[in-house]
Every structure is written in structure tokens, then in C-alpha cells.
Design a protein around this motif. Structure first.
Motif, short mmCIF file in Angstrom:
data_model
loop_
_atom_site.label_atom_id
_atom_site.label_comp_id
_atom_site.label_asym_id
_atom_site.label_seq_id
_atom_site.Cartn_x
_atom_site.Cartn_y
_atom_site.Cartn_z
N VAL A 285 7.89 -6.06 -40.81
CA VAL A 285 8.67 -7.26 -41.10
C VAL A 285 9.40 -7.12 -42.43
CG1 VAL A 285 8.51 -9.71 -41.68
CG2 VAL A 285 7.25 -8.81 -39.72
N TYR A 286 8.71 -6.69 -43.47
CA TYR A 286 9.31 -6.63 -44.80
C TYR A 286 10.11 -5.34 -45.02
CZ TYR A 286 6.37 -10.63 -45.70
OH TYR A 286 5.79 -11.87 -45.64
N GLY A 287 9.64 -4.25 -44.43
CA GLY A 287 10.33 -2.98 -44.63
C GLY A 287 11.68 -2.93 -43.96
N PHE A 288 11.82 -3.60 -42.81
CA PHE A 288 13.08 -3.54 -42.07
C PHE A 288 13.95 -4.77 -42.28
CE2 PHE A 288 10.43 -0.50 -39.78
CZ PHE A 288 11.30 0.57 -39.67
N ASN A 289 13.36 -5.89 -42.68
CA ASN A 289 14.14 -7.11 -42.82
C ASN A 289 14.79 -7.24 -44.19
OD1 ASN A 289 14.77 -9.81 -41.42
ND2 ASN A 289 14.00 -10.46 -43.41
N PHE A 290 14.15 -6.69 -45.23
CA PHE A 290 14.71 -6.76 -46.57
C PHE A 290 15.54 -5.50 -46.83
CE2 PHE A 290 11.56 -9.99 -46.90
CZ PHE A 290 12.00 -10.85 -47.90
N PRO A 291 16.86 -5.63 -46.94
CA PRO A 291 17.72 -4.45 -47.13
C PRO A 291 17.34 -3.63 -48.36
CG PRO A 291 19.04 -6.39 -46.63
CD PRO A 291 17.63 -6.88 -46.86
N GLU A 292 16.91 -4.33 -49.44
CA GLU A 292 16.56 -3.61 -50.67
C GLU A 292 15.40 -2.66 -50.44
OE1 GLU A 292 16.70 -6.82 -50.29
OE2 GLU A 292 18.34 -7.59 -51.53
N ILE A 293 14.38 -3.13 -49.71
CA ILE A 293 13.22 -2.29 -49.44
C ILE A 293 13.57 -1.21 -48.41
CG2 ILE A 293 10.86 -2.24 -48.51
CD1 ILE A 293 10.44 -5.03 -49.56
N HIS A 294 14.27 -1.60 -47.37
CA HIS A 294 14.65 -0.67 -46.31
C HIS A 294 15.47 0.48 -46.87
CE1 HIS A 294 16.70 -0.02 -42.13
NE2 HIS A 294 15.76 0.87 -42.40
N ARG A 295 16.46 0.16 -47.70
CA ARG A 295 17.33 1.19 -48.27
C ARG A 295 16.56 2.16 -49.15
NH1 ARG A 295 20.74 -2.02 -49.85
NH2 ARG A 295 20.10 -2.34 -52.01
N ARG A 296 15.66 1.63 -49.95
CA ARG A 296 14.91 2.49 -50.87
C ARG A 296 13.84 3.32 -50.13
NH1 ARG A 296 17.04 -1.48 -53.88
NH2 ARG A 296 17.64 -0.96 -56.02
N ILE A 297 13.34 2.80 -49.02
CA ILE A 297 12.42 3.60 -48.20
C ILE A 297 13.16 4.81 -47.65
CG2 ILE A 297 11.19 3.65 -45.99
CD1 ILE A 297 10.26 0.83 -46.53
N LEU A 298 14.38 4.58 -47.15
CA LEU A 298 15.18 5.68 -46.61
C LEU A 298 15.51 6.70 -47.70
CD1 LEU A 298 17.65 3.77 -44.25
CD2 LEU A 298 15.63 5.11 -43.62
N LEU A 299 15.84 6.22 -48.89
CA LEU A 299 16.14 7.13 -50.01
C LEU A 299 14.91 7.95 -50.40
CD1 LEU A 299 18.32 4.83 -52.32
CD2 LEU A 299 19.08 6.84 -51.04
N LEU A 300 13.74 7.30 -50.44
CA LEU A 300 12.52 8.00 -50.79
C LEU A 300 12.17 9.06 -49.76
CD1 LEU A 300 10.03 8.25 -52.65
CD2 LEU A 300 8.92 6.49 -51.27
N LEU A 301 12.27 8.70 -48.48
CA LEU A 301 11.96 9.65 -47.42
C LEU A 301 12.96 10.81 -47.41
CD1 LEU A 301 11.02 7.21 -44.49
CD2 LEU A 301 9.48 8.54 -45.93
N THR A 302 14.23 10.50 -47.64
CA THR A 302 15.27 11.54 -47.65
C THR A 302 15.06 12.51 -48.81
OG1 THR A 302 16.86 10.01 -46.66
CG2 THR A 302 17.75 11.98 -47.71
#
Length: 311
Positions: A285-302
Motif C-alpha cells: 500500500v505505502y510502497g506503491f501508492n506514495f510516489p516518493e517512496i516508490h521512486r526511491r525504492i526503484l533508485l535503491l534497487l537500481t
């Protein structure tokens, strides 16, 4: 039974009929536990490492993930062991420790959701005062109270159950629970019931009413505001409402199972829902709904993938 009315071991009887499927269940539970660990740890790391996310709303989301790790770790490792073992005994101290962990996990979920509702209430209803009200010191005090009060209150209730003389040592559960132990008592449990009801009212129903009150006020404010303001407000509140509704339903199911006799399959599902569904659902819910968290998760994984590839 050791020590007569104070058995040193309890036996979890819900595992008796699982022998033919134990390895399948073990694999599923292990995968589930690894998913919970990875997703919630990722949320915590992203919020901890990114200074832009060091805001009350995101810190409280991290607290939810910490609580998910706490609750699932109090349940799933022991369950994995029980699925492989032929005897499903748990020592008396370990049983009450697990009871304390699971009950406090449930209370923490409500207190954290209450703080999240208050944070959104201040942000939407009193935006000009938000930064003066939700200071770092205020947030730290609220989080400390949200964790310490349930621990003290529930700890006192568990200690009362620990002192009860028991007329049995078999628990029809997959894990230790306070109500299951109290039902084995050889004496009247009026004090346990009074304390338990009081703690439930204070740690569950009072937060429940406050959360409902906060979101009703938010909805009233949204109705009077512009469509853009309404969209932004609902975008930030919707994940909290989803989490709150999901957890409330899960807790209700657990209460129903604890008080009534149900078929084993239904009993297993209801008894595990509030301990498994929220730790899986919250990061989604929070990882995909909040753009700030979602974007930084993708950056961290990348960045992690790139660093591993370069090596």
C-alpha cells in the motif's frame, strides 16, 4: 504435566493433522516470511537513508514496517519449526513471551495508525500549524508512548495469566494466546477478564474512535475545499484508511475465532489473518501508492543492481 497446576510445557494441538502436508506448508510459510522480511526491510531502509523522507508521515510508515517485522518474527520462526517437528511443545516462559509479542504487535498497529490519523488530521485541518505541532520532539514522545503504554498494559494482563493454576496444557492454536491459556484456568478468572476488557477498550476501541473521528473531520474539510485539495488529501489518506480497515477486519476475525468453536481450516485462516495480511499489505500500500517512496525504492534497487553488476 509438570508442577501439577503450573505445567512447564504447553502443546499446540492445531498441528496434529498437518503431517501429510507439512513440507508444503513449511515452504509456503518460509516464502511468506521472506517476503515480509524483504518488503518491510526495504521500506525501512529507504525511509532511513533518504533525508527527504525524514518527515512524520514517512517515519510513522517506517514504524508500521518495524512492527510488521516484530509481529511476524514473533510468530513465523516458531511456526516453521513446529511444521517440521513431530512434537509441538512450547515451554511456559516461551509461550507467554510469544503471547506478549503477538498482543503488543496488535496494540502497536492500532496506536501507530492512530498517530498516522492525527498527523493527517493536523496536516489537512490545520496546515499552517502543522510544522509547529508535529515537531521532531513531539513525534518522538508520541511514538515512545505508542510503544511503551501497550507494553506495560498488556504485560500486566499477561502476568496475571502466568500466575493462574491450570487444569490442562493443550492449546487449540497454532501459537500461544492469552485467552487460550486463561480458558484452561482451574479458578475464576474475573480479574483477568476485567483487566483484559479494560485494556482492549483503551488500546483498541479508543484509538478506533479517534481514527474514525479524524477521518470524518478530514472528509468534511475535503467537501468544502477545491477538487485539487480534495484529490491530494484523499491520495495521502486513502492508504491509511485501507490499512486501518484491513487490520480492523483481521482483528475482528481473530476475536471471533478466540471466542467460538470453528472448523479447523476456518480457525487457522482467521487466527493467522491479522498476523500475516497486514505485514504483507502495508508495504504494498505505502510502497506503491506514495510516489516518493516508490521512486526511491526503484533508485535503491537500481543502484544496488548496478553495483553488483560492476563487481
Amino acid at each position: 504435566m509438570e508442577n501439577g497446576s503450573h505445567p512447564f510445557y504447553f502443546y499446540l494441538t492445531m498441528y496434529k493433522d498437518q503431517k501429510n502436508f507439512r513440507y508444503i506448508y513449511f515452504t509456503l510459510v518460509l516464502i511468506l516470511y521472506l517476503v515480509i522480511l524483504s518488503m518491510n526491510t526495504l521500506i525501512i531502509l529507504v525511509i532511513f537513508l533518504e533525508r527527504a523522507l525524514h518527515q512524520p508521515m514517512y517515519i510513522l510508515i517506517a514504524c508500521l514496517s518495524v512492527n510488521s517485522l516484530y509481529g511476524s518474527t514473533g510468530l513465523l520462526p516458531k511456526m516453521l519449526a513446529d511444521l517440521l517437528l513431530d512434537t509441538h511443545a512450547v515451554s511456559r516462559p516461551a509461550c507467554f513471551i510469544q503471547t506478549l509479542v503477538i498482543l503488543t504487535y496488535g496494540a502497536y498497529e492500532f496506536t501507530i495508525l492512530t498517530l498516522m490519523a492525527y498527523d493527517r488530521h493536523v496536516a489537512i485541518c490545520e496546515p499552517l500549524k502543522y510544522h509547529s505541532i508535529m515537531t521532531t520532539r513531539t513525534l518522538a514522545i508520541m511514538v515512545a508512548v505508542a510503544f511503551l503504554y501497550p507494553l506495560c498494559a498488556i504485560g500486566s494482563n499477561v502476568s496475571l495469566a502466568f500466575q493462574l493454576p491450570l487444569c490442562g496444557n493443550e492449546l487449540r492454536k497454532l501459537y500461544c494466546s492469552n485467552w487460550s491459556v486463561v480458558q484452561l484456568s482451574c479458578i475464576q478468572t474475573t480479574m483477568n477478564n476485567i483487566v483484559g476488557i479494560t485494556i482492549t477498550v483503551v488500546t483498541v476501541f479508543l484509538p478506533l474512535f479517534f481514527i474514525l473521528y479524524s477521518y470524518i473531520k478530514i472528509l468534511v474539510i475535503c467537501q468544502r475545499s477545491s477538487s485539487e485539495f480534495k484529490r491530494k488529501a484523499l491520495h495521502t489518506c486513502l492508504p491509511h484508511i485501507v490499512t486501518f480497515v484491513n487490520y480492523s477486519i483481521a482483528v475482528f476475525c481473530e476475536i471471533i475465532f478466540s471466542r467460538y468453536e470453528l472448523p479447523d481450516v476456518v480457525a487457522v485462516i482467521l487466527s493467522l489473518e491479522f498476523l500475516i495480511i497486514p505485514p504483507v499489505l502495508n508495504p504494498l500500500v505505502y510502497g506503491f501508492n506514495f510516489p516518493e517512496i516508490h521512486r526511491r525504492i526503484l533508485l535503491l534497487l537500481t543502484s544496488t543492481k548496478i553495483s553488483m553488476t560492476s563487481k
